[in-house]
Motif scaffolding. Structure first.
Motif, PDB file in Angstrom:
ATOM      1  N   LEU A 240       0.836  -1.195   0.000  1.00 39.80           N
ATOM      2  CA  LEU A 240       0.000   0.000   0.000  1.00 39.80           C
ATOM      3  C   LEU A 240       0.871   1.245   0.000  1.00 39.80           C
ATOM      4  CD1 LEU A 240      -2.809  -0.860   2.612  1.00 39.80           C
ATOM      5  CD2 LEU A 240      -2.578  -1.601   0.230  1.00 39.80           C
ATOM      6  N   VAL A 241       1.916   1.217   0.812  1.00 42.24           N
ATOM      7  CA  VAL A 241       2.836   2.355   0.866  1.00 42.24           C
ATOM      8  C   VAL A 241       3.511   2.552  -0.487  1.00 42.24           C
ATOM      9  CG1 VAL A 241       4.857   3.337   2.026  1.00 42.24           C
ATOM     10  CG2 VAL A 241       3.219   1.955   3.330  1.00 42.24           C
ATOM     11  N   ALA A 242       3.940   1.453  -1.089  1.00 45.85           N
ATOM     12  CA  ALA A 242       4.604   1.539  -2.393  1.00 45.85           C
ATOM     13  C   ALA A 242       3.665   2.133  -3.432  1.00 45.85           C
ATOM     14  CB  ALA A 242       5.074   0.154  -2.828  1.00 45.85           C
ATOM     15  N   TYR A 243       2.394   1.717  -3.412  1.00 44.80           N
ATOM     16  CA  TYR A 243       1.432   2.251  -4.376  1.00 44.80           C
ATOM     17  C   TYR A 243       1.191   3.734  -4.130  1.00 44.80           C
ATOM     18  CZ  TYR A 243      -2.688   2.733  -7.311  1.00 44.80           C
ATOM     19  OH  TYR A 243      -3.589   3.140  -8.278  1.00 44.80           O
ATOM     20  N   ALA A 244       1.116   4.133  -2.865  1.00 45.72           N
ATOM     21  CA  ALA A 244       0.929   5.547  -2.544  1.00 45.72           C
ATOM     22  C   ALA A 244       2.067   6.400  -3.101  1.00 45.72           C
ATOM     23  CB  ALA A 244       0.827   5.739  -1.037  1.00 45.72           C
ATOM     24  N   SER A 245       3.260   5.815  -3.230  1.00 48.28           N
ATOM     25  CA  SER A 245       4.416   6.565  -3.724  1.00 48.28           C
ATOM     26  C   SER A 245       4.493   6.611  -5.243  1.00 48.28           C
ATOM     27  CB  SER A 245       5.713   5.950  -3.179  1.00 48.28           C
ATOM     28  OG  SER A 245       6.066   4.769  -3.901  1.00 48.28           O
ATOM     29  N   ARG A 246       3.582   5.943  -5.950  1.00 48.97           N
ATOM     30  CA  ARG A 246       3.630   5.930  -7.401  1.00 48.97           C
ATOM     31  C   ARG A 246       3.466   7.348  -7.940  1.00 48.97           C
ATOM     32  NH1 ARG A 246       5.795   2.128  -6.566  1.00 48.97           N
ATOM     33  NH2 ARG A 246       5.317  -0.054  -7.036  1.00 48.97           N
ATOM     34  N   ASN A 247       4.534   7.853  -8.581  1.00 49.01           N
ATOM     35  CA  ASN A 247       4.527   9.208  -9.134  1.00 49.01           C
ATOM     36  C   ASN A 247       4.127  10.245  -8.086  1.00 49.01           C
ATOM     37  OD1 ASN A 247       3.253   7.230 -11.503  1.00 49.01           O
ATOM     38  ND2 ASN A 247       5.036   8.436 -12.105  1.00 49.01           N
ATOM     39  N   SER A 248       4.428   9.948  -6.834  1.00 44.30           N
ATOM     40  CA  SER A 248       4.091  10.810  -5.717  1.00 44.30           C
ATOM     41  C   SER A 248       5.108  10.560  -4.618  1.00 44.30           C
ATOM     42  CB  SER A 248       2.656  10.514  -5.251  1.00 44.30           C
ATOM     43  OG  SER A 248       2.255  11.423  -4.253  1.00 44.30           O
ATOM     44  N   ARG A 249       4.789  10.960  -3.383  1.00 44.35           N
ATOM     45  CA  ARG A 249       5.726  10.779  -2.280  1.00 44.35           C
ATOM     46  C   ARG A 249       4.976  10.446  -1.004  1.00 44.35           C
ATOM     47  NH1 ARG A 249       9.352  15.206  -0.651  1.00 44.35           N
ATOM     48  NH2 ARG A 249       7.451  16.452  -0.556  1.00 44.35           N
ATOM     49  N   VAL A 250       5.607   9.652  -0.148  1.00 46.75           N
ATOM     50  CA  VAL A 250       5.186   9.514   1.244  1.00 46.75           C
ATOM     51  C   VAL A 250       6.299  10.103   2.101  1.00 46.75           C
ATOM     52  CG1 VAL A 250       3.701   7.503   0.906  1.00 46.75           C
ATOM     53  CG2 VAL A 250       6.130   7.158   1.387  1.00 46.75           C
ATOM     54  N   VAL A 251       5.915  10.771   3.191  1.00 48.22           N
ATOM     55  CA  VAL A 251       6.899  11.459   4.035  1.00 48.22           C
ATOM     56  C   VAL A 251       6.623  11.133   5.493  1.00 48.22           C
ATOM     57  CG1 VAL A 251       7.132  13.345   2.366  1.00 48.22           C
ATOM     58  CG2 VAL A 251       5.504  13.555   4.252  1.00 48.22           C
ATOM     59  N   PRO A 252       7.606  11.334   6.383  1.00 49.60           N
ATOM     60  CA  PRO A 252       7.372  11.080   7.805  1.00 49.60           C
ATOM     61  C   PRO A 252       6.157  11.836   8.322  1.00 49.60           C
ATOM     62  CG  PRO A 252       9.709  11.368   7.405  1.00 49.60           C
ATOM     63  CD  PRO A 252       9.017  11.707   6.111  1.00 49.60           C
ATOM     64  N   GLY A 253       5.324  11.117   9.057  1.00 46.91           N
ATOM     65  CA  GLY A 253       4.087  11.697   9.562  1.00 46.91           C
ATOM     66  C   GLY A 253       2.871  11.351   8.745  1.00 46.91           C
ATOM     67  N   ASP A 254       3.054  10.812   7.542  1.00 46.56           N
ATOM     68  CA  ASP A 254       1.916  10.336   6.763  1.00 46.56           C
ATOM     69  C   ASP A 254       1.285   9.132   7.453  1.00 46.56           C
ATOM     70  OD1 ASP A 254       2.222  12.228   4.808  1.00 46.56           O
ATOM     71  OD2 ASP A 254       2.965  10.860   3.268  1.00 46.56           O
ATOM     72  N   VAL A 255      -0.028   9.040   7.360  1.00 44.98           N
ATOM     73  CA  VAL A 255      -0.784   7.910   7.895  1.00 44.98           C
ATOM     74  C   VAL A 255      -1.517   7.242   6.738  1.00 44.98           C
ATOM     75  CG1 VAL A 255      -2.762   7.266   9.340  1.00 44.98           C
ATOM     76  CG2 VAL A 255      -1.034   8.844  10.216  1.00 44.98           C
ATOM     77  N   LEU A 256      -1.411   5.917   6.658  1.00 46.09           N
ATOM     78  CA  LEU A 256      -2.075   5.152   5.609  1.00 46.09           C
ATOM     79  C   LEU A 256      -2.946   4.084   6.261  1.00 46.09           C
ATOM     80  CD1 LEU A 256       0.915   6.045   4.474  1.00 46.09           C
ATOM     81  CD2 LEU A 256       0.270   4.614   2.545  1.00 46.09           C
ATOM     82  N   GLY A 257      -4.265   4.184   6.064  1.00 37.69           N
ATOM     83  CA  GLY A 257      -5.188   3.206   6.624  1.00 37.69           C
ATOM     84  C   GLY A 257      -5.314   1.991   5.733  1.00 37.69           C
ATOM     85  N   SER A 258      -5.450   0.851   6.352  1.00 45.36           N
ATOM     86  CA  SER A 258      -5.557  -0.419   5.626  1.00 45.36           C
ATOM     87  C   SER A 258      -6.863  -0.550   4.865  1.00 45.36           C
ATOM     88  CB  SER A 258      -5.451  -1.582   6.612  1.00 45.36           C
ATOM     89  OG  SER A 258      -6.566  -1.577   7.508  1.00 45.36           O
ATOM     90  N   GLY A 259      -7.852   0.251   5.235  1.00 48.01           N
ATOM     91  CA  GLY A 259      -9.216  -0.022   4.809  1.00 48.01           C
ATOM     92  C   GLY A 259      -9.883  -0.914   5.843  1.00 48.01           C
TER      93      GLY A 259
END
Length: 321
Positions: A240-259
């Motif tokens: 999920l994290v890898a997909y969020a980074s597609r042509n974008s970025r994840v940074v410290p403090g980001d929160v990603l919910g599993s669903g």
């Protein structure tokens, strides 16, 4: 390690939960600072302060363990999609596109609630909860870069917390007929807590395919209404994290919910399966328990009516002045 934010009569603080006490970070460090330094640095800080006296956990009010830089919420459990789809159209099923990539939406970081904080929903006839686990991103090689691999993404997972994505299903259904959303059906409140459990604490729960095999339960007024294993996701959390980074970025403090987990992770799924269970009402208490993390509890507060807005104006205006 467990990392938290809390409040007492003396003010707010950030730090570690050590056994039955809270111990502040040294030098006025915040959770955001520690996430920006990464997991290895957090271990060093913990070793410096873990022997401090601290304050009894029972004497503080826990806050949301992170002030998110952004919140992405995925829909990664097939069973949840089946049930909620059935509650919307009476047929259920999963569209083929769901299997192609782990879809998510962005939600509001400004209405995050901590443990025990009541939610103030809009006027709705179908208030619901959503039981999820959330990844909190920390500093690691590659963080902030685009198009991470799954292995690179895994190193950015600083820890996990419990997430309740409160939902007004009637508002959500109206919005999504416009082929956009959800928005006002969800952005009034999202609960996180009780703390962040660092990724190393849950390594023993990872199965051979990288899925986190922890048990998750949802209770409404002390009635167990849902239970599932987080490993029943369609994708492991680092993907999920890898997909969020597609042509974008994840940074410290980001929160990603599993669903939302399956098997009763929300009332909407149960409604779709024909279970006769009422929507949440003022005074109801929702308790979520996730193995290896803890419990997140909140009550439903009174509904809050918003000022009326008029419908769209008819297209009768001239195209030119």
């Amino acid at each position: 390690m467990r990392i938290a934010r809390w409040e007492t009569s003396a003010g707010r603080a950030d730090g570690f939960v050590v056994d039955d006490r809270v111990v502040p970070f040294p030098g006025g460090l915040t959770v955001a600072d520690v996430l920006a330094q990464g997991l290895d640095a957090a271990r060093g800080i913990y070793e410096r302060v873990k022997g401090s006296a601290g304050t009894p956990l029972a004497d503080v009010r826990l806050l949301a363990p992170v002030a998110p830089a952004s919140i992405r919420d995925f829909v990664a459990f097939e069973e949840h999609v089946e049930g909620v789809s059935a509650s919307v159209d009476g047929e259920g099923g999963v569209v083929p596109e769901w299997y192609e990539a782990p879809t998510f939406y962005f939600t509001n970081p400004h209405t995050v609630l901590g443990p025990g904080a009541p939610v103030a929903p809009p006027v709705t006839q179908r208030l619901d909860f959503e039981l999820e686990i959330a990844v909190v991103i920390g500093a690691a090689p590659g963080v902030g870069e685009t198009n991470l691999t799954a292995a690179e993404a895994a190193s950015t997972v600083f820890g996990y917390t419990i997430m309740n994505d409160w939902s007004a299903r009637d508002l959500q259904a109206r919005e999504m007929k416009v082929r956009l959303g959800p928005a006002k059906g969800k952005d009034f409140g999202l609960s996180l807590g009780p703390w962040i459990v660092t990724a190393d604490e849950l390594e023993s729960y990872l199965d051979d395919d990288g899925f986190l095999a922890v048990r998750a339960e949802a209770w409404v007024n002390d009635r167990l209404v849902g239970e599932d294993l987080v490993s029943n996701m369609g994708w492991p959390l680092p993907e999920l994290v890898a997909y969020a980074s597609r042509n974008s970025r994840v940074v410290p403090g980001d929160v990603l919910g599993s669903g939302t987990v399956g098997n009763g992770g929300c009332l909407g799924e149960l409604w779709g399966r024909g279970v006769d269970i009422p929507a949440l009402q003022t005074g109801d208490v929702v308790r979520m328990a996730v193995e290896g993390i803890g419990e997140l509890t909140a009550a439903v507060g009174p509904q809050v009516a918003a000022p009326e807005l008029p419908p769209a104006r008819p297209r009768s205006r001239a195209r030119r002045r």
